[in-house]
Design an enzyme around this catalytic site. Structure first.
Site: not given
Ligand code: GLN
Length: 218
Positions: A82, A193, A195
């Site tokens: 992410c 995610h 994890e």
């Molecule tokens: N929206 C977040 C970002 O731009 C990422 C979200 C996340 O890591 N769950 O950094």
């Protein structure tokens, strides 16, 4: 080198402890990484989810950008989820103009790409190289998909020639076809995610990448 690999988890901000747990349950030793000196001797590094612009700022303030570039250039395997994927990308769409990225994956990612109505969602994915079941119980006859949790996630909008697409959303919904897992050499990036789900197959996949680099059988 023998024994368990030592995997760092970047611990400036975001979902750190879940990665630590999953790596340890998959047979790795872990180290929280907050300062440049914590990078020494690592066999791999995880970039967790969180807020990529905040992490970028903290990396800059902590003098971490150059040491991380050196680690990536040395071929140490890296794994971003992410916000971690965003940090590893070459180009970021819809971010702050002063946000840094490390250019470890030749991809363009779009932050918060899934839009408001599907801000956070879950779906099942087929991921290349991830087989078997998510653990617990008898082995199924067929591979079980990865249950993926997306939280204000980025998607991968463009991939360079050396990048393997490992997974796309394929649920017939508004994000159908979006690229959400990529690999380029020793670097793995996911929009979601793993994890958070108890399914450690992607962490084990990363540890196989680490083992390959250490010249050991998976
Ligand atoms: N929206 C977040 C970002 O731009 C990422 C979200 C996340 O890591 N769950 O950094």
């Amino acid at each position: 080198m023998n024994g368990s690999p030592l995997i760092g988890v970047l611990a400036l901000q975001g979902g750190v402890i879940e990665h630590v747990r999953m790596l340890e349950q998959s047979g790795a030793k872990t180290r929280l990484v907050r300062r440049p000196e914590h990078l020494a001797g690592l066999d791999g590094l995880v970039f967790p989810g969180g807020e990529s612009t905040t992490m970028s700022k903290l990396l800059e303030l902590g003098g971490m950008l150059e040491p991380l570039h050196a680690l990536i250039d040395a071929g140490v395997p890296c794994y971003g989820t992410c916000a971690g994927l965003i940090l590893l990308a070459t180009d970021i769409l819809d971010t702050r103009s002063d946000a840094h990225s490390l250019g470890a994956l030749d991809v363009t990612v779009r932050r918060n790409a899934f839009g408001r109505q599907v801000d956070s969602f879950e779906t099942d994915l087929t991921v290349d190289g991830v087989t078997g079941s998510s653990g617990g119980g008898t082995e199924p006859a067929e591979d079980v998909p990865v249950h993926a949790v997306f939280i204000r996630a980025p998607w991968v909008e463009e991939v360079g020639p050396g990048v393997q697409v490992l997974s796309r959303v394929s649920d017939g919904g508004p994000a159908d076809g979006a690229v959400v897992a990529v690999r380029q050499g020793a670097v793995l990036g996911l929009s979601f995610h793993p994890e958070l789900t108890g399914d450690d197959r992607l962490h084990r996949y990363f540890l196989r990448m680490v083992a390959e680099r250490r010249g050991k059988p998976a």
